[in-house]
Motif scaffolding. Structure first.
Motif: not given
Length: 123
Positions: A21-28, A89-104
Motif C-alpha cells: 500500500s502507498c498512502a498519500a497525504s497533502g494534495r489530492t 528475483e522480486d526481492t527488492a525495496v519497493y517505492y511508490c511515486a507520484a507524477a503530474i504528467s510524463g512517461r509512466p
C-alpha cells in the motif's frame, strides 16, 4: 506537496503473495499518476507498474505482467500493488511515486517518492 508512505512489505516464500500500500497525504491523490518502482542491491531502480489518475490505464514491466496488479482508491488516497506468484528475483525495496504528467515508465517523470518498503522472497 505530496507525502507518500509505503507499507505491506515483508518476507514471503516463493509462490506467495503480498499487497503493498502507498498512502498519500497533502494534495489530492487524483491529481497524480502513480507508479511503483523497485531497487535490488547493486542494481538500478527499475519500473514495476503505473496507473493513471483515474485508474483507467495501467502499465506493467514485462517481468511482472500477469503476476502483479496496480490499483488505486482516490477517496482513500491510497495506491496498491498486489503481488502474486512471487519469485526470489522480486526481492527488492519497493517505492511508490507520484507524477503530474510524463512517461509512466521513467523514474525521472515522478515528482514525489516514498521511503520504500522491503520485499524479500525466499526460495
Amino acid at each position: 506537496q505530496v507525502q507518500l508512505v509505503e507499507s505491506g512489505g515483508g518476507l514471503v516464500q516463493a509462490g506467495g503473495s503480498l499487497r503493498l500500500s502507498c498512502a498519500a497525504s497533502g494534495r489530492t491523490l487524483s491529481s497524480y499518476a502513480m507508479g511503483w518502482f523497485r531497487q535490488a542491491p547493486g542494481k538500478e531502480r527499475e519500473f514495476v507498474a503505473a496507473i493513471n489518475w483515474s485508474g483507467d490505464n495501467t502499465y506493467y514491466a514485462d517481468s511482472v505482467k500477469g503476476r502483479f496488479t496496480i490499483s488505486r482508491d482516490n477517496a482513500k488516497k491510497t495506491v496498491y500493488l498486489q503481488m502474486n506468484s512471487l519469485r526470489p528475483e522480486d526481492t527488492a525495496v519497493y517505492y511508490c511515486a507520484a507524477a503530474i504528467s510524463g512517461r509512466p515508465r521513467l523514474p525521472e517523470t515522478y515528482d514525489y517518492w516514498g521511503q520504500g518498503t522491503q520485499v524479500t522472497v525466499s526460495s
